[in-house]
Every structure is written in C-alpha cells, then in structure tokens.
Design an enzyme around this catalytic site. Sequence first.
Site, short mmCIF file in Angstrom:
data_model
loop_
_atom_site.label_atom_id
_atom_site.label_comp_id
_atom_site.label_asym_id
_atom_site.label_seq_id
_atom_site.Cartn_x
_atom_site.Cartn_y
_atom_site.Cartn_z
N GLU A 71 9.17 -4.34 10.41
CA GLU A 71 9.58 -3.04 9.88
C GLU A 71 10.16 -2.15 10.97
O GLU A 71 9.57 -1.95 12.04
CB GLU A 71 8.38 -2.32 9.21
CG GLU A 71 8.79 -0.96 8.67
CD GLU A 71 7.85 -0.36 7.64
OE1 GLU A 71 6.84 -0.99 7.28
OE2 GLU A 71 8.16 0.76 7.17
N GLU B 102 -1.42 -5.26 8.30
CA GLU B 102 -0.67 -4.71 9.42
C GLU B 102 -1.40 -5.01 10.72
O GLU B 102 -2.62 -5.01 10.77
CB GLU B 102 -0.52 -3.19 9.28
CG GLU B 102 0.39 -2.79 8.14
CD GLU B 102 0.54 -1.27 8.04
OE1 GLU B 102 0.23 -0.54 9.00
OE2 GLU B 102 0.98 -0.82 6.96
N ASP C 222 0.84 -1.21 0.00
CA ASP C 222 0.00 0.00 0.00
C ASP C 222 0.87 1.26 0.00
O ASP C 222 0.37 2.37 -0.13
CB ASP C 222 -1.01 0.00 1.16
CG ASP C 222 -0.35 0.01 2.52
OD1 ASP C 222 0.87 -0.21 2.59
OD2 ASP C 222 -1.06 0.23 3.52
N SER C 223 2.18 1.07 0.07
CA SER C 223 3.11 2.20 -0.16
C SER C 223 2.87 2.78 -1.55
O SER C 223 3.31 3.89 -1.84
CB SER C 223 4.57 1.74 0.00
OG SER C 223 4.82 0.61 -0.79
N ASP D 201 -1.11 -6.08 -0.41
CA ASP D 201 -1.48 -5.46 0.87
C ASP D 201 -2.98 -5.21 0.96
O ASP D 201 -3.60 -4.77 -0.01
CB ASP D 201 -0.79 -4.09 0.98
CG ASP D 201 0.33 -4.08 1.99
OD1 ASP D 201 0.36 -4.96 2.87
OD2 ASP D 201 1.18 -3.18 1.89
N LYS E 78 -1.32 -9.30 2.68
CA LYS E 78 -0.57 -8.84 3.86
C LYS E 78 -1.44 -7.85 4.60
O LYS E 78 -2.14 -7.06 3.97
CB LYS E 78 0.75 -8.19 3.46
CG LYS E 78 1.52 -7.59 4.66
CD LYS E 78 2.96 -7.27 4.33
CE LYS E 78 3.16 -5.92 3.68
NZ LYS E 78 2.70 -4.76 4.49
O1 KIV Z 1 3.56 -1.13 1.62
C1 KIV Z 1 4.72 -1.54 1.60
O2 KIV Z 1 5.50 -1.28 0.67
C2 KIV Z 1 5.19 -2.33 2.73
C3 KIV Z 1 6.65 -2.62 2.81
C4 KIV Z 1 7.37 -1.41 3.23
C5 KIV Z 1 6.96 -3.79 3.66
O3 KIV Z 1 4.41 -2.70 3.56
#
Ligand code: KIV
Length: 251
Positions: free
Chosen positions: A176, A113, A42-43, A81, A111
Amino acid sequence: MRLNISKLLKLSKERKIVALTSYTANIARITDNHADVLLVGDSVGMVLYGLPSTQGVSLEMMLNHGKAVVSASAKAFIVVDMPFGSYESSPQVAFENAAKVLSFTGCGAIKLEGGAEMAETIKFLTQRGVPVMAHVGLMPQKFKIKGSFSKEKDAEKVIKDFEAVVEAGAFSVVLENISEEISEKIASIFPDVLTIGIGAGKSVKGQIAVFEDLAGLSGESIPPFYSKIQNLAQNIEDVCKAYKLDILAKG
Ligand code: KIV
C-alpha cells in the site's frame, strides 16, 4: 466454482489479478462477477461506519461482514481482514481469532498488517493451516504512530518487511502507498510472489481498490492514487428526491 489459492496463483501468471473491497451482501453479489479477490477490509470502519480510522473496528464486525460477503458470492476468493487488537499480542491470540474468522465466515484467507515484527505470528498461523495475506508499506492501523496516511518512503524497510512476511509463509502481500521504484525492486527480487497493490504503481501482480471510492460513495476522502469511476451518490440523491416527490404528490 470458487477460486482457491492455487488457482489464484496460476491466474496471476497469466494476467493481472482484480481485487475489490466488499463489505455487504448487496455489493458482493455484484463485485463477485468482476473481481478475482474480494477483500472484506477493515476499511469497513471508515467507509460504512464513519469511524475516523480503522482502529475502532471489532472482530465481531469483521465476522459479520465476512459472513455476509462469503454467503452472497460464489466465484471470488474471499479474504477477511484481522482488525486492530485481534492478532498483535501473541501468535496464540492471533491463531484463536484467525480460526474464528475462517470458521465463522467461510473465507479463504485472513489478511493482517505488519512486516518483520509480524513474521513469527505469520509463521505460527501458516504452519497451523491459516492462509495469510500480508500487508506492508503504508499500514493504516498504525496511523496514530505515523500521524497520517502518508506514503511509506523507506525502501529498505519495505523490502525487509516484504521478505520477512514471504519467508514466514504469506501466500500474497498487499503493497500500500509505496513508490513505483520500490514495487519495481520488489518485483525484480521476488518475481513469483502474488503482490496486490493499492497506490503501489504498476509492478504488481494485481490491484485492489475500495469499491465505495470508485463508485463515488466516499465523499471527498478518496486517496490520490485513483479516481472515482461513477458518482452513485448522485443516483442515490435522485432516488430519495423521486421518492419524496412521489409521497408528497400522493398527499
Ligand atoms: O482495509 C482495506 O480495505 C485494505 C485495502 C485498502 C488493501 O486493507
């Protein structure tokens, strides 16, 4: 042949796992040749859309970027994510949205969080066939509560979170921005878990980086724990300059 979870876990016993973020088909076509895991993180919201945090990322964005990366790759294991707001309210909502991500994109895992507070949801998902990579330590989606993207220093909390998500069934955990000391402790207590680090020192089974940071496409906002390897921004400047000169020269 694409990597799956069992091959990935086997490989992690032989060597470090290489993971990179990828959000688009063009980049995934290249990163697929070098990384074992491609994370559609989600970055994407901050890196491609210029948002101030990952909180503005929608499920629709993740579905579309996830589909593009799966379509353009053939070898890597793809993780997508779950964005902020798509999984926290209840295990049932998390399942509905995770099922959309898995079926629409064709990715291998999602994924999310969260530590102990997400354990019930992770258990609900994994018991129903959703492979989950967890993410503890610094959790970027919670930055408004923390006030910054700073290092997670509370060793006891990180270890408790780690234990909770692993017990709940996560096949892998992203660590992280934690100290080497905390990741060493985790490695000694949980030697068999596939840990993927970002700013978490060397005691992890694999490392992940945001591709655009390494390639010099993220401006100055690169996290302090790794450095850019190339400056593709300069190459793009050169392409634009050459194009402009060419047009002007031809009249
Ligand atoms: O969203 C992302 O890119 C991440 C990584 C930094 C692990 O969660």
